[in-house]
Design an enzyme around this catalytic site. Structure first.
Site, short mmCIF file in Angstrom:
data_model
loop_
_atom_site.label_atom_id
_atom_site.label_comp_id
_atom_site.label_asym_id
_atom_site.label_seq_id
_atom_site.Cartn_x
_atom_site.Cartn_y
_atom_site.Cartn_z
N TYR A 167 0.83 -1.21 0.00
CA TYR A 167 0.00 0.00 0.00
C TYR A 167 0.87 1.27 0.00
CZ TYR A 167 -3.26 3.64 1.31
OH TYR A 167 -3.98 4.82 1.32
N LYS A 171 1.32 4.26 -3.01
CA LYS A 171 1.06 5.69 -2.84
C LYS A 171 2.32 6.53 -3.17
CE LYS A 171 -3.24 5.28 -1.97
NZ LYS A 171 -4.26 5.84 -2.88
N1 LIG Z 1 -8.92 6.92 4.97
C1 LIG Z 1 -7.61 7.16 5.11
O1 LIG Z 1 -7.07 7.12 6.22
C2 LIG Z 1 -6.79 7.52 3.89
C3 LIG Z 1 -5.55 8.14 4.12
C4 LIG Z 1 -4.77 8.49 3.03
C5 LIG Z 1 -5.20 8.22 1.75
N2 LIG Z 1 -6.40 7.61 1.54
C6 LIG Z 1 -6.79 7.34 0.16
O2 LIG Z 1 -7.98 8.04 -0.14
C7 LIG Z 1 -8.70 7.36 -1.17
C8 LIG Z 1 -10.15 7.20 -0.72
O3 LIG Z 1 -10.15 6.43 0.46
P1 LIG Z 1 -11.31 6.49 1.55
O4 LIG Z 1 -10.65 6.63 2.86
O5 LIG Z 1 -12.37 7.44 1.17
O6 LIG Z 1 -11.81 4.96 1.44
P2 LIG Z 1 -13.24 4.29 1.56
O7 LIG Z 1 -14.09 5.00 2.55
O8 LIG Z 1 -12.93 2.84 1.77
O9 LIG Z 1 -13.88 4.49 0.10
C9 LIG Z 1 -13.30 3.86 -1.01
C10 LIG Z 1 -14.14 4.12 -2.24
O10 LIG Z 1 -13.55 3.43 -3.35
C11 LIG Z 1 -14.49 2.46 -3.90
N3 LIG Z 1 -13.73 1.29 -4.33
C12 LIG Z 1 -13.02 0.44 -3.57
N4 LIG Z 1 -12.51 -0.55 -4.31
C13 LIG Z 1 -12.90 -0.32 -5.59
C14 LIG Z 1 -12.71 -0.99 -6.83
N5 LIG Z 1 -12.04 -2.14 -6.89
N6 LIG Z 1 -13.26 -0.45 -7.95
C15 LIG Z 1 -13.98 0.68 -7.89
N7 LIG Z 1 -14.20 1.36 -6.76
C16 LIG Z 1 -13.67 0.87 -5.61
C17 LIG Z 1 -15.45 2.18 -2.74
O11 LIG Z 1 -16.74 1.76 -3.14
P3 LIG Z 1 -17.07 0.18 -3.37
O12 LIG Z 1 -16.57 -0.55 -2.18
O13 LIG Z 1 -18.56 0.13 -3.55
O14 LIG Z 1 -16.37 -0.19 -4.63
C18 LIG Z 1 -15.56 3.58 -2.12
O15 LIG Z 1 -16.45 4.38 -2.86
C19 LIG Z 1 -7.97 6.03 -1.39
O16 LIG Z 1 -7.15 6.14 -2.53
C20 LIG Z 1 -7.11 5.88 -0.15
O17 LIG Z 1 -5.94 5.13 -0.40
C21 LIG Z 1 -7.22 7.26 2.59
#
Ligand SMILES: NC(=O)c1ccc[n+]([C@@H]2O[C@H](COP(=O)([O-])OP(=O)(O)OC[C@H]3O[C@@H](n4cnc5c(N)ncnc54)[C@H](OP(=O)(O)O)[C@@H]3O)[C@@H](O)[C@H]2O)c1
Length: 273
Positions: A167, A171
């Site tokens: 992961y 990134k």
């Molecule tokens: N939360 C954190 O702490 C954090 C920190 C740094 C960066 N990020 C990054 O921010 C971004 C968004 O994360 P988030 O925290 O909002 O995560 P989240 O709440 O888990 O949401 C993820 C979104 O992506 C969709 N998704 C997951 N797998 C997919 C696939 N195979 N194909 C199409 N859509 C998919 C999910 O919907 P479905 O499950 O319905 O597909 C959901 O809409 C990611 O790139 C993550 O790496 C997150």
């Protein structure tokens, strides 16, 4: 002014106003980004896997903001998904003015013990799909000499991440790729912005298995709304990189002057439970 004109103005068709395509738009940061675009009158193409959640959210946005929303359920881990998405939108003459590569996931655990599907799945979604979608949608943007790309990376990309090795590495790729592309596209009319959130309170932690980690318990998680707002503003200004939150920015900057071995050890400690 006639009523039909007012109606047309408040409910612009797909091609009358700008369109933003957002991956991972049904939850967390992507969902909050979608609301920001909708508030500013963008029509939306929303992508995620869960069809009913996507449709319900799309309907809500259409009703609340009078925009047009197209929900496309798709698993972006599938290597053919970016091309089929691009082809579908081309067939329907939907030009994408803003591409938001937000969908991503992580898996906590030792690299050797995590399933190969998850080892590679993170690479397919966080790197391959993001790169492929950028490749496909940047071409028409360059022809129009206008467009914006927002790639969601993470502060995880600034250091190695034992127990989340793949992961963190994905990134790092997103940051490096986005900054390089932003430079290549300078003066083209197309901007690239990389958003680096720190720990954020979304479904991500539950899915990654990091909810019990020191990182999540000690760092006060940001809310998705604040993170989305930071990314949205930076993208609108055409900034190449934004780290959401002062504390996260300070931590990322401090890594530059810290010994790599220490950084890796601290990073591991934070992911441990
Ligand atoms: N939360 C954190 O702490 C954090 C920190 C740094 C960066 N990020 C990054 O921010 C971004 C968004 O994360 P988030 O925290 O909002 O995560 P989240 O709440 O888990 O949401 C993820 C979104 O992506 C969709 N998704 C997951 N797998 C997919 C696939 N195979 N194909 C199409 N859509 C998919 C999910 O919907 P479905 O499950 O319905 O597909 C959901 O809409 C990611 O790139 C993550 O790496 C997150």
């Amino acid at each position: 002014m006639s009523v039909p004109f007012l109606f047309a103005y408040k409910h612009p068709g797909m091609n009358k106003s700008q369109t933003a395509l957002i991956t991972g738009a049904s939850l967390g940061i992507g969902r909050e980004l979608a609301k920001l675009f909708a508030r500013d009158g963008y029509n939306l193409v929303l992508v995620a896997r869960d069809r009913s959640r996507l449709n319900t959210f799309g309907d809500e946005l259409q009703k609340q903001f009078g925009i047009t929303v197209k929900s496309i359920p798709l698993d972006l881990i599938d290597a053919s998904a970016p091309q089929s998405l691009f082809d579908q939108l081309s067939r329907e003459s939907i030009a994408v003015d803003v591409l938001v590569n937000n969908a991503g996931y992580g898996k906590r655990g030792m690299f050797a013990e995590i399933s190969t599907d998850d080892n590679l799945g993170q690479i397919h979604l966080n790197i391959a799909a993001l790169t492929h979608l950028t490749k496909l949608f940047v071409a028409p943007m360059l022809e129009r000499r206008s467009g914006k790309i927002l790639n969601v990376a993470s502060t995880a990309g600034f250091q190695p991440g034992p127990l989340m090795a793949v992961y963190y590495a994905t990134k790092a790729y997103v940051i490096s790729f986005s900054e390089a592309l932003a430079s290549e596209l300078k003066d083209s009319g197309v901007t690239v912005t990389c958003l680096c959130p720190g720990v954020t309170d979304t479904e991500f932690q539950k899915r990654a298995g990091t909810g019990e980690s020191l990182l999540f318990r000690r760092m006060l998680p940001a809310d998705a709304k604040t993170v989305a707002r930071d990314g949205y503003r930076a993208m609108m200004k055409g900034r190449p990189l934004v780290i959401s939150g002062f504390k996260n920015w300070l931590l990322a900057e401090s890594l530059r002057v810290s010994p790599r071995r220490v950084v890796t050890a601290v990073s591991r400690r934070l992911i441990e439970r």
